[in-house]
Every structure is written in structure tokens, then in C-alpha cells.
Design a protein around this motif. Structure first.
Motif, PDB file in Angstrom:
ATOM      1  N   LEU A  22       0.848  -1.196   0.000  1.00  0.00           N
ATOM      2  CA  LEU A  22       0.000   0.000   0.000  1.00  0.00           C
ATOM      3  C   LEU A  22       0.881   1.242   0.000  1.00  0.00           C
ATOM      4  O   LEU A  22       0.654   2.193  -0.761  1.00  0.00           O
ATOM      5  CB  LEU A  22      -0.915  -0.015   1.227  1.00  0.00           C
ATOM      6  CG  LEU A  22      -1.873   1.163   1.331  1.00  0.00           C
ATOM      7  CD1 LEU A  22      -2.901   1.098   0.222  1.00  0.00           C
ATOM      8  CD2 LEU A  22      -2.579   1.195   2.671  1.00  0.00           C
ATOM      9  N   LEU A  23       1.931   1.219   0.868  1.00  0.00           N
ATOM     10  CA  LEU A  23       2.857   2.354   0.905  1.00  0.00           C
ATOM     11  C   LEU A  23       3.560   2.505  -0.440  1.00  0.00           C
ATOM     12  O   LEU A  23       3.750   3.626  -0.944  1.00  0.00           O
ATOM     13  CB  LEU A  23       3.874   2.162   2.029  1.00  0.00           C
ATOM     14  CG  LEU A  23       3.250   2.122   3.432  1.00  0.00           C
ATOM     15  CD1 LEU A  23       4.309   1.869   4.490  1.00  0.00           C
ATOM     16  CD2 LEU A  23       2.501   3.421   3.717  1.00  0.00           C
ATOM     17  N   SER A  25       2.349   1.743  -3.341  1.00  0.00           N
ATOM     18  CA  SER A  25       1.436   2.304  -4.336  1.00  0.00           C
ATOM     19  C   SER A  25       1.270   3.809  -4.127  1.00  0.00           C
ATOM     20  O   SER A  25       1.066   4.567  -5.074  1.00  0.00           O
ATOM     21  CB  SER A  25       0.094   1.583  -4.296  1.00  0.00           C
ATOM     22  OG  SER A  25      -0.615   1.925  -3.144  1.00  0.00           O
ATOM     23  N   MET A  26       1.360   4.261  -2.852  1.00  0.00           N
ATOM     24  CA  MET A  26       1.351   5.704  -2.590  1.00  0.00           C
ATOM     25  C   MET A  26       2.596   6.351  -3.217  1.00  0.00           C
ATOM     26  O   MET A  26       2.502   7.415  -3.847  1.00  0.00           O
ATOM     27  CB  MET A  26       1.348   5.994  -1.085  1.00  0.00           C
ATOM     28  CG  MET A  26       0.159   5.473  -0.332  1.00  0.00           C
ATOM     29  SD  MET A  26      -1.350   6.405  -0.728  1.00  0.00           S
ATOM     30  CE  MET A  26      -2.570   5.343   0.047  1.00  0.00           C
ATOM     31  N   LEU A  29       2.249   6.798  -6.845  1.00  0.00           N
ATOM     32  CA  LEU A  29       1.454   7.982  -7.170  1.00  0.00           C
ATOM     33  C   LEU A  29       2.323   9.233  -7.081  1.00  0.00           C
ATOM     34  O   LEU A  29       2.238  10.136  -7.934  1.00  0.00           O
ATOM     35  CB  LEU A  29       0.270   8.069  -6.198  1.00  0.00           C
ATOM     36  CG  LEU A  29      -0.937   8.893  -6.611  1.00  0.00           C
ATOM     37  CD1 LEU A  29      -1.546   8.348  -7.889  1.00  0.00           C
ATOM     38  CD2 LEU A  29      -1.990   8.896  -5.511  1.00  0.00           C
ATOM     39  N   VAL A  30       3.172   9.300  -6.042  1.00  0.00           N
ATOM     40  CA  VAL A  30       4.059  10.451  -5.883  1.00  0.00           C
ATOM     41  C   VAL A  30       5.029  10.546  -7.066  1.00  0.00           C
ATOM     42  O   VAL A  30       5.250  11.632  -7.624  1.00  0.00           O
ATOM     43  CB  VAL A  30       4.838  10.343  -4.552  1.00  0.00           C
ATOM     44  CG1 VAL A  30       5.927  11.404  -4.471  1.00  0.00           C
ATOM     45  CG2 VAL A  30       3.888  10.474  -3.378  1.00  0.00           C
ATOM     46  N   PRO A  95      -5.164   2.318  -5.622  1.00  0.00           N
ATOM     47  CA  PRO A  95      -5.966   2.720  -4.455  1.00  0.00           C
ATOM     48  C   PRO A  95      -7.303   1.995  -4.356  1.00  0.00           C
ATOM     49  O   PRO A  95      -7.842   1.823  -3.269  1.00  0.00           O
ATOM     50  CB  PRO A  95      -6.170   4.219  -4.690  1.00  0.00           C
ATOM     51  CG  PRO A  95      -4.974   4.646  -5.447  1.00  0.00           C
ATOM     52  CD  PRO A  95      -4.592   3.486  -6.310  1.00  0.00           C
ATOM     53  N   ILE A  98      -7.977  -0.756  -1.758  1.00  0.00           N
ATOM     54  CA  ILE A  98      -7.837  -0.420  -0.344  1.00  0.00           C
ATOM     55  C   ILE A  98      -8.785  -1.241   0.520  1.00  0.00           C
ATOM     56  O   ILE A  98      -8.483  -1.524   1.685  1.00  0.00           O
ATOM     57  CB  ILE A  98      -8.033   1.102  -0.134  1.00  0.00           C
ATOM     58  CG1 ILE A  98      -7.250   1.561   1.082  1.00  0.00           C
ATOM     59  CG2 ILE A  98      -9.476   1.466  -0.030  1.00  0.00           C
ATOM     60  CD1 ILE A  98      -7.142   3.064   1.186  1.00  0.00           C
ATOM     61  N   THR A 127     -10.649   6.595  -0.982  1.00  0.00           N
ATOM     62  CA  THR A 127     -10.498   6.137  -2.355  1.00  0.00           C
ATOM     63  C   THR A 127     -10.934   7.223  -3.337  1.00  0.00           C
ATOM     64  O   THR A 127     -10.306   7.420  -4.383  1.00  0.00           O
ATOM     65  CB  THR A 127     -11.314   4.853  -2.571  1.00  0.00           C
ATOM     66  OG1 THR A 127     -11.105   3.985  -1.475  1.00  0.00           O
ATOM     67  CG2 THR A 127     -10.898   4.163  -3.848  1.00  0.00           C
ATOM     68  N   LEU A 130      -8.049   9.731  -3.584  1.00  0.00           N
ATOM     69  CA  LEU A 130      -6.904   9.200  -4.329  1.00  0.00           C
ATOM     70  C   LEU A 130      -7.227   9.097  -5.817  1.00  0.00           C
ATOM     71  O   LEU A 130      -6.412   9.457  -6.671  1.00  0.00           O
ATOM     72  CB  LEU A 130      -6.505   7.821  -3.782  1.00  0.00           C
ATOM     73  CG  LEU A 130      -5.831   7.830  -2.415  1.00  0.00           C
ATOM     74  CD1 LEU A 130      -5.596   6.424  -1.923  1.00  0.00           C
ATOM     75  CD2 LEU A 130      -4.520   8.610  -2.477  1.00  0.00           C
TER      76      LEU A 130
END
Lengths: 229, 229, 229, 229
Positions: A22-23, A25-26, A29-30, A95, A98, A127, A130
Motif C-alpha cells: 500500500l505504501l 502504491s502511494m 502515485l508520488v 488505491p 484499499i 479512495t 486518491l
């Protein structure tokens, strides 16, 4: 709490990898945001972001492969876990998984902190945010250099995404490129369903708060009725 | 009706202060409206409104502090009463606490006058109106002198707020400043949830009215079926 | 079917007058349409429509007065039958009383022909259509001669009303006069609630149709599943 | 599974013809698309599509006639199967009969594969897509040569249909011809109800997923919680 007729090793793998992924995938996105929003002449940051994004994608591919093997379902896994397959091809949509992550993480805790409605609202809300952000980035990338575009800054794109996901749809700025419109239709469809869940849960919760008094008198003062219980 | 495991003194404080504070928050809204809408060269009324608004805000701070102390929760109070914390920082949103006020006031009465659906509709409806009015004021303040603004009169701003909160979103007038758009996104998100509650309650009530006849025959003539029971 | 603790004479009056008054309110709408849409130099039809509309309004006033006296409630009647009071002052909104008429008419029949969901959909749908038509007329009357108006034909006005009541809100034609915008806000608020009822009922009905098979097998072929049962 | 008090021969006919007729209605849509979208100077494909479309329509008429006779209801059939009657006159709307087809097809299987919510979402979603496509074709045919039209390509028309069925309604491209607007109103009304069903089902499903854990612990790992069960 017991594991019912599921392969234990797959379950263990998911339990260990869900939060790091999950981290990741964040972070993906960044990286995408850096690629799109960094306009400096020096391509260093854009190249770094690209390399990192590819690395994370590789991670996702490895995770998907390991789970495919552990599940023992063979290629049937591709169909039974269709959402996982979709987010493997389009990692910006990760996302959407989730709910899955949430369920896996729940196994570590004893009991949830939020009520049913509170959880649905929180996760559908997160969600939505995101997805809007990812759509704003993707649309901005398509539109910024298009002839006749009305979305010319990232601020315009975020404003457009917010008015699209709430179905308000002002139309002062709209995508004009074919690919930008495809992203827009996807955002409208996903967002409508997610926001419908938020709205429906809020409505149910409000009816519950007002209805509770009828049955058992007013709630105690140490629990703010303004916060989802 | 009994108080369940809550600090009695906090409950007593809330019972005594809730209605005056609700009136004070209305007055705060009026003061803000005077600040925004009064264009006369003489700054007397604008200064008076500013002074009054600051005084009311001070009242809110005092009330928050007293409740924080009485609750005995220390800084945990900031998190458990997050809605109270938000409306302390942004007092224009205080109308959102109306559910809280309603619950506190209910303790004085013997039983509610309106049905469950009627109450949800009434309170969500009132909050929608107050939020729209506050958003129209805030957006008008940002937009009126902005270059390229389409919202140039307060009438335009109210018309925009009504089309935003109903998710119609005509787009003939839209905010163009960054802060105006932030207010707009907030109004769209809040309003969508509140109006969803109104719509859902109306729908449930209509189904109840039509369904009641099936079970017990038509209602008596002395109760207008046109009014929420 | 019995009358429960209601004044028998009021009930009898409502039973006898409800259907004629519903037809009269339709005629009122037609008269208003003639006033607005007839542009011929000869004012004969417009004058006739005005006279007829005033006559029908007088009928409504007499009916309201008779029911006020028969109810024996005195001035409390004004508040308990607030919807009747509103439609007396604004007779174009009389279609909103259709639930009332329906309930009164039901007393004559043995049992309803449509299911619960079918009835809610039918009546909310009819009211939506009547409200849209009345709003299109009222807005057209305000806008047609206004400077800078985008609603210049009755077709534009109907198109605008349809996009407003479904909350789509294109914004290619929008009211620009203050009174036209007040009508528009009213239409958006009413229509949202009514259409929410239609949507909610359709959704519930669809879930019911699909859910029925799970319990009792597929429905027989002599009942079209495409029609509300 | 048994047939309850329905004419056996009508049931048998529907069982045999439903799937071929569904495919025929898809082919009808394709023929219509060819008529509208093929701009080549050689009219061969357009003429072929017209001939095929007329042939398929004849098939529909024959099927309707056979079912009218088999039902033994005489002209009452026209009213009890009103949806069938409507789609006979307007064959582009035949996708709306998909619920009927689904029910007929279910009789051949032992048990459904998808859950209640999953089925409602799938079928309402498919009907939304088919309706949008048919409306985009019909509106494009009306608008492409109209003076002052903003919908000038088929891409514009699809983009407009997507923003209409999700009630976003940007207004950057809108129909301007009377008939195009009639199609638009129809799409908005149908789509709102269908999409309401999708949204409602998704919301119910999400609440079910989150609620299930409270009762029976987390679901097993071999069932992706991201997919409607």
C-alpha cells in the motif's frame, strides 16, 4: 477468528506484504506526480521518479506472481482476482484495492475502532480522494499541450476532477483530447459509485443517530454525536 | 430518561449553553454577512460587525476550554470531539453542530414532535441552507474583485451556491480564484452528503406513506398525508 | 376499511371534492399556459384564460374555507395542513397535493392495482413532470423579454427544466432574472427530492425482482418481469 | 424449479427465442451504427445495414405476434407486456428487455453465479452502456448537420452521452435540435434510474462487505473481497 478453507501460505503472504505494498502504491502515485508536475529543465528528478515507478511496478508484478503460484488456482486466479489483474496493468488504480488491504489488516487487530457506517465512509472517501488526484494528474498530462484546451494548469485539473467526482460538472474547464475524455469517463463512473457509498452511509448514519433516541433516550455526553460512532 | 456513565457537570454545562451558543453562531453569521455585503464608505457597521464577531469567537473559545476541562479527558478531547475542534477554528461551519444542539435540547422535552424522517429532513435541510449561505458569502468575498470573475454580485453567488449544493452545476457563474474554488469543493462535498440525507429521508417517508395503507387501510382525514407525520 | 377518529363530514367532503379539484388544478395549469404561450394580437384567449384561472382559484379558496370549518380545528388547520395552505397561495404547486388526492381516492377502491414501488414511482414521476412543466412556464414568462436572456423560446425553457430536474444542468441555457432564478432553485430542490424517490423506488424494485428468484425460483412467464408487479 | 400457472407453450417459445433475439437486437444496433457512422460515397454498406435492420425488425414483429397468440390474452397482452410493446416500436431500446432475457436464461442453469448485488450492478451497468451508445448514435444523427451544433463528431456525441448518463452534464457540447433534445431527455431519465440502481447496489454491497466481518470474522483469502461475491 479462524482461517476458513483458504491456502494458509497465501494468507500469510498477503498479511505480510499488504501494508508495504500500500505504501509502495502511494509512492508510485508520488513518482507519477513528479513526472507530470516537474517542469524544470534538469530532468534528474523526472528520471529518478521514472526509475522508482518502474521498480515499484516490478514489485507489484512479483507480488502478483507469488500470489498466483501460492493460490494454486493457476490461470483461474486471473479471473477470480480480476481487480488485482486490472490494478497490475493500470497501477494508478491501485488505491481501489484499499478494501482488500483493509480486510487483510483487520486480521491483526482485535476489533474495529469505527462503526460500520464510519468505516464505509472513511474508506470510500479516501479512495475518492486518491482517484480524483490520480485522474487530475492523468488528465493534466494529456491536456496541458493540447490545442484549444481549457485545462491549462494543474489547479484547473484538480478543480475539474472535484466537480466531476461530485457530479456537479460546471463545464468551465473540460478535457478536449480523446484520451483525456476516456480518463474523465472512468473517473465519473468510479467516483459516482464511491461517492454514492459515502452519501448512502452518511444518510444511514444520520437516520441511526436520530432514531437511537426514540428507543433508548439521548446518548451520553461523553460521546460526541457529531462524530461517526 | 437518565444520564449514562457521562460526567454530570459537562452534561449540565452543555444543557445550559447549547441554545445561547447556537444563537451566537447565527449572530456570527450575520456579522460576517455585514462585513462582506456592506459597501458604504462609512466603516462603522463593518467595524462593529468585526468587533462582535471576535467577541463571539472568544465565547466559543471559552466554551471549548470549559468543556475540555469538565470532560476530564485532557487533550484526548481534541480528537474525540473533532467536529467541535473544526468549528472552533472555522466558526462559519458551526451550523454543522446543529445535530449536537438538537440532541442536547431534546433532553428537556418529553418526546419529539416530528417523526424520524421528518427530523432528518428538517435538520439536514436547515444545515444545507446555512452552509449554502455561508459558502455564498465566503466565495463572494474572494471573487468580487478577482480579474475575470463571473461571480460579480451577491445574487450571482447565491445562485451559484444553490446550483452547487443540488449538484446541478450550470457553470454560467463559477469561482475562478484558488481560495474560492477550495470553498466550492468544500460546499459540494458537504452539501452532497446533507442533501443525500434529505433525499433519502424523503424517499423513505414516501414509501412509508404509500406502504402504510397496505397494512392498515387509509389514514384518517384529520392527519394531512402531505405533511411528514 | 374504517374511519379512525376523524370528523366524518370533512372526510365526506374531501371524498366528493378531491377528484373535481384535481381536474380543476389541471385546468388552472392549462389557463396559465395559455396566458404565457399565446402571443396573438387578439387578447381574447388570454383574457378568457385569466378569468377561468381566477374562477378556479376562487373554487380553491372556497374548498379551503369549507375544510377549515368542517375540521373544527380553527386556525390550527392552517398549520396542520401547511401543504394545503402553500398550494392555496401558489396554485401552480397544487400538483404536489397529488399524494393527498391519491389517498382520498384509494378509499373508494377495494385494493391498489400497482405494487408499493410502482405507486411511488408513478406518483413521484407524475409530480415531477407537472412541476417541470409549471416551472418551465413560469421561468419562460420571466426570461423571454429579459436583456441577455439565453432562454428565448418555450422549447429552451422545457429543455432547461428537464436538465434541472435530473440535476444534469448543462448550463447552455440558464435563467438570468432574479425571479427566474428563484423559480429555478425551487424546481431544483423539489425535483431532487421527487426524483430521488423515483430512483430509490426503481433501485428497490430491481433488487426485489432479482432477489425473488433466489427465494422462489424464476417468475412465471405470464407476468412480464419488465413491468413493476 | 417448476412452471407456475403459466401457458407452457409461451414459456417454451420464450426459452428458445430469447437468446437469438438478444443477439439479433445487438446486430440491429450494429446496423444502425453503420447507417449513421459510414460516410463513404459508396452506399453499399449503408443499404445492406438498412436491409438487415428491417429484416431483424420483422423478426421482432413475428416474435411479438407469436407470443401474443400463445399467451391467449388477446389485446390485453399489449398492456400487460407494455415494455415489449414499446421496444417493438422503438427497437433501439430493446436492450432494456435484458432483465427479461436474463430471467428466461436463468431457467436453464442450476443456480446464479453472481450475488444479488453483483447481478443488479452487472445488468444495470450493461443496460446503461447500451442505452448511452444508442443515444449517442441517435443524437449524432440529428445534430451533425444542424446549424449551430456543438456535437459535430461521433466522439463528441459519446462524450456528451457519458456526461449525461452520469448526471455530470458539462455543457461544453449539448444537443440543439428539438429531436436531439427529446432523445437527451429520454437518456437522462432512463440513465438516472439505471445508474441509481448501480450506485445503490454498490453501496449496499460495500456495507455488506464491511458488515460481514463484524458478524463472522474476516473472509477467507481465496475469495477476493474486491470482487462482488
Amino acid at each position: 477468528m479462524h482461517v476458513r478453507n483458504g491456502p494458509d501460505r497465501l494468507l500469510g503472504w498477503e498479511r505480510r506484504t499488504e501494508l508495504p505494498l500500500l505504501l509502495a502504491s502511494m509512492l508510485f502515485l508520488v513518482c507519477y506526480a513528479v513526472r507530470v508536475l516537474n517542469h524544470s529543465p534538469d530532468p534528474f528528478w523526472r528520471d529518478l521518479a521514472l526509475a522508482l515507478a518502474l521498480l515499484i511496478w516490478l514489485l507489484f508484478v512479483v507480488d502478483y506472481g507469488v500470489r498466483l503460484v501460492l493460490s494454486g488456482e493457476g490461470l483461474r486466479f486471473v479471473r477470480t482476482h480480476w481487480l488485482d489483474t486490472v490494478v497490475l496493468v493500470l497501477p494508478l488504480l491501485r488505491p481501489l484495492r484499499i478494501v482488500n488491504t483493509y480486510v487483510t489488516l483487520q486480521r491483526r487487530r482485535d476489533r474495529p475502532r469505527l462503526s460500520l457506517y464510519g468505516r464505509v465512509m472513511a474508506y470510500a472517501g479516501i479512495t475518492s480522494v486518491l482517484l480524483s488526484f490520480a485522474a487530475a494528474l492523468a488528465v493534466y498530462q494529456q491536456e496541458r499541450d493540447a490545442p484549444g484546451a481549457t485545462i491549462t494548469t494543474f489547479g484547473d485539473s484538480v478543480w475539474w476532477a472535484c466537480s466531476a467526482i461530485t457530479t456537479v460538472g460546471y463545464g468551465d474547464v473540460t478535457p478536449v483530447t480523446p484520451l483525456g475524455r476516456v480518463y474523465a469517463v472512468f473517473l465519473m463512473a468510479c467516483g459516482l459509485a464511491l461517492l454514492g457509498a459515502v452519501t448512502g452511509s452518511f444518510s444511514s448514519w444520520l437516520i441511526q443517530v436520530f432514531g437511537k433516541e426514540d428507543k433508548e433516550g439521548p446518548p451520553g455526553s461523553d460521546r460526541s454525536p457529531g462524530a461517526p460512532p
